[in-house]
Each structure stands twice: as C-alpha cells, then as structure tokens.
Enzyme design. Structure first.
Site, PDB file in Angstrom:
ATOM      1  N   ARG A  42      -8.247  37.347  90.616  1.00  0.00           N
ATOM      2  CA  ARG A  42      -7.592  38.437  89.907  1.00  0.00           C
ATOM      3  C   ARG A  42      -8.546  39.189  88.987  1.00  0.00           C
ATOM      4  O   ARG A  42      -8.539  40.422  88.941  1.00  0.00           O
ATOM      5  CB  ARG A  42      -6.382  37.898  89.127  1.00  0.00           C
ATOM      6  CG  ARG A  42      -5.609  38.945  88.317  1.00  0.00           C
ATOM      7  CD  ARG A  42      -5.348  40.230  89.079  1.00  0.00           C
ATOM      8  NE  ARG A  42      -4.740  40.016  90.380  1.00  0.00           N
ATOM      9  CZ  ARG A  42      -4.703  40.925  91.349  1.00  0.00           C
ATOM     10  NH1 ARG A  42      -5.302  42.100  91.168  1.00  0.00           N
ATOM     11  NH2 ARG A  42      -4.122  40.673  92.493  1.00  0.00           N
ATOM     12  N   ASP A  58     -15.458  74.087  73.381  1.00  0.00           N
ATOM     13  CA  ASP A  58     -14.257  73.272  73.555  1.00  0.00           C
ATOM     14  C   ASP A  58     -13.041  74.132  73.848  1.00  0.00           C
ATOM     15  O   ASP A  58     -12.678  75.006  73.058  1.00  0.00           O
ATOM     16  CB  ASP A  58     -14.012  72.440  72.288  1.00  0.00           C
ATOM     17  CG  ASP A  58     -12.853  71.478  72.454  1.00  0.00           C
ATOM     18  OD1 ASP A  58     -12.798  70.785  73.486  1.00  0.00           O
ATOM     19  OD2 ASP A  58     -11.994  71.415  71.547  1.00  0.00           O
TER      20      ASP A  58
END
Length: 306
Positions: free
Chosen positions: A116, A239
C-alpha cells in the site's frame, strides 16, 4: 494527450529528472510503514506462512508517465531486504494501459506489507509526472518553462518535485530558505501602503542579500513593473494578468528580468500564456490537485511455497 506527445515529452523528461536522495526516500517510507503497520501486519501474520514467497507485478491500468521506480524498489527492500526488484520502465518514460512497470520477488509477507505504501506513492508521483507532461507538451515551440510551486503534500515535497522533473517540468524554489520571493503581503508591510517607496525598500532589501541569492517580486498591476525593475530584481512575477497584460508586461520588461506568469494556469489556458513570451509559468495544479494514476500490484505465490 496522445501517446506520441507523451513519449516525446517523456524522452526530454528522462534527461531532466536526475536522481532522488536515498535518505529522503528512506525517511518517507519508514514513516509510511510505521503509519500503516505500527505493530506489524496482523492479517499477513495470521494468514500467510512466514516462509512463503511471492512474485508481484506493478501494472498500469491506464496510460501515463512513470515516476517513482526507486521508491517502489526501496519500499519492497525496506520490508524485505532480500527482495529482488526489477524496474521494467524507467522514470520519465511514457507507458500504455496494461504495461508491466516493475516486478518484485521476495517474502510474501514483505511484499504485502510494502504494497500500500509503495502504491500510494508511485500512483501519486506518476500522476504528477503525467500531468506535468501534458502541460509541457502544450507549450512546445515556445521558450516558456513549466515549473511547480510549494503547493505540495507536507512531507512529500522531495518526491513530488522529482515527479515534476520526470514529466519534463522544472522546480521553483524548494523552500522558503532558498530564494527571496516578495509577494503582495510582503510589499504591503514593506511600503506601509505607499507605492512610491517600492523601489527604495526593494533595493535596500536586495543589498542585504548575498550575491548568489535569487530575488523575485510578484506584482499584480502594470504600474508596479517599472518600480520593481528599478530595484534590480532577478525575476518579476506577473500574477493573474490577462493575456493582453502578460504580453504588454513582457514587452515592458524588455529582457531586464526573467518574467514569470502565475495564476489562472490550466490545460486550457497554458498555451496562450506561453505565447505571450513569458519565461516561466508556475502551475500549482501540478502537485496540489492531481488524481492518483490507476496502478495495481498483482501478487502471486511462487509455486511450491506453503
């Protein structure tokens, strides 16, 4: 994304990925195994004979770009130091559904113990590599570089940043300790709300840095560009600019600094952003919102084992 485009991107990625620090991989895996089996795997200890041996194949349920082969191998060897692991596909290599990616032979309890943790990490890393390759393919023919951000899973940054490189992308600053990146909140504190002080405070800050430290500043309007450039910064981040504003910003900077685009970057917008002439496109989605790739581990007991 077509298999041909994935393969072309993967070929470039293989040269960029480099290697993973073994100590960092070991630390992540030990923490993962302690979390998953703090007192041992009582299911395997109850059902599987201690001497039983198994062979397991890591197989792809869908197409993608592989990342995490070293992690898979290290997980198996941590659970069973005598395990034999064969990596069938290299990191940065594209694969199709049904491809066998790796094979491990070893103690059956060890394989099941590591299963896992190994799958969780390799599925996520391969998903990041695959998503990055999609972005990189869309900006082909421009000089824009696709980079990640610090929007990574806490504790897994070294693995996720490596996966970005496997997909043909590049890494932004690794941590807050690596470079100066002044954002809007920093600038508000520095200037006290007076934009006329922007050049002065940035120039003074830069003077306090060592000559090898990179200095980047984020701006959110065109009128900030000249005052920031006057301070002699290395990179200016535009931005959430529109495409027209990005193109105008690149022209205004005129090569005086590297130009980075950030905000509203996705598979539908990235080609247009790259076409504006920016140097860097930072993409938080490479790491913060990918869905794990569908990989499976098919385990079989070796003939003649109890």
């Amino acid at each position: 994304m077509t298999a041909t485009a994935l393969a072309r991107t993967a070929a470039r990625a293989a040269a960029l990925a480099g290697t993973l620090p073994a100590a960092a991989v070991d630390a992540v895996l030990r923490a993962a195994l302690i979390e998953d089996a703090p007192y041992g795997d009582i299911t395997s200890q109850t059902l599987i004979p201690a001497e039983a041996r198994a062979t397991a194949v890591l197989a792809a349920r869908g197409p993608g770009v592989f990342s995490g082969g070293e992690v898979f191998a290290a997980a198996m060897k941590l659970a069973d130091p005598a395990a034999a692991v064969e990596l069938l596909v290299a990191d940065g290599e594209a694969f199709d559904a049904g491809t066998a990616l790796a094979r491990v032979t070893g103690n059956a309890r060890g394989v099941l113990l590591a299963e896992r943790a190994a799958l969780n990490l390799v599925q996520r890393m391969s998903a990041i590599a695959t998503r990055t390759a999609e972005f990189v393919a869309l900006v082909a023919g421009t000089h824009a570089r696709i980079t990640d951000t610090r929007k990574t899973t806490p504790g897994l940054r070294v693995l996720e940043r490596y996966a970005v490189r496997c997909g043909g992308g590049a890494n932004h600053r690794f941590s807050l300790s690596d470079a100066v990146l002044a954002k809007d909140n920093h600038l508000a504190v520095l200037t006290g709300g007076d934009p006329a002080r922007l050049t002065t405070v940035l120039r003074e800050a830069k003077a306090r840095l060592g000559h090898t430290t990179h200095f980047e500043v984020e701006v959110d309007s065109m009128d900030q560009i000249e005052p920031v450039l006057a301070a002699g910064v290395d990179t200016i981040m535009l931005d959430n600019f529109s495409l027209i504003q990005l193109a105008d910003g690149v022209e205004l900077v005129g090569g005086r600094a590297r130009v980075e685009a950030s905000g509203n970057v996705n598979l539908a917008t990235v080609a247009g952003i790259a076409a504006t002439g920016v140097d860097v496109i930072s993409v938080g989605a490479l790491t913060h919102s990918v869905t794990a790739l569908d990989l499976g581990l098919d385990v079989e007991l070796e003939p003649g084992t109890p």
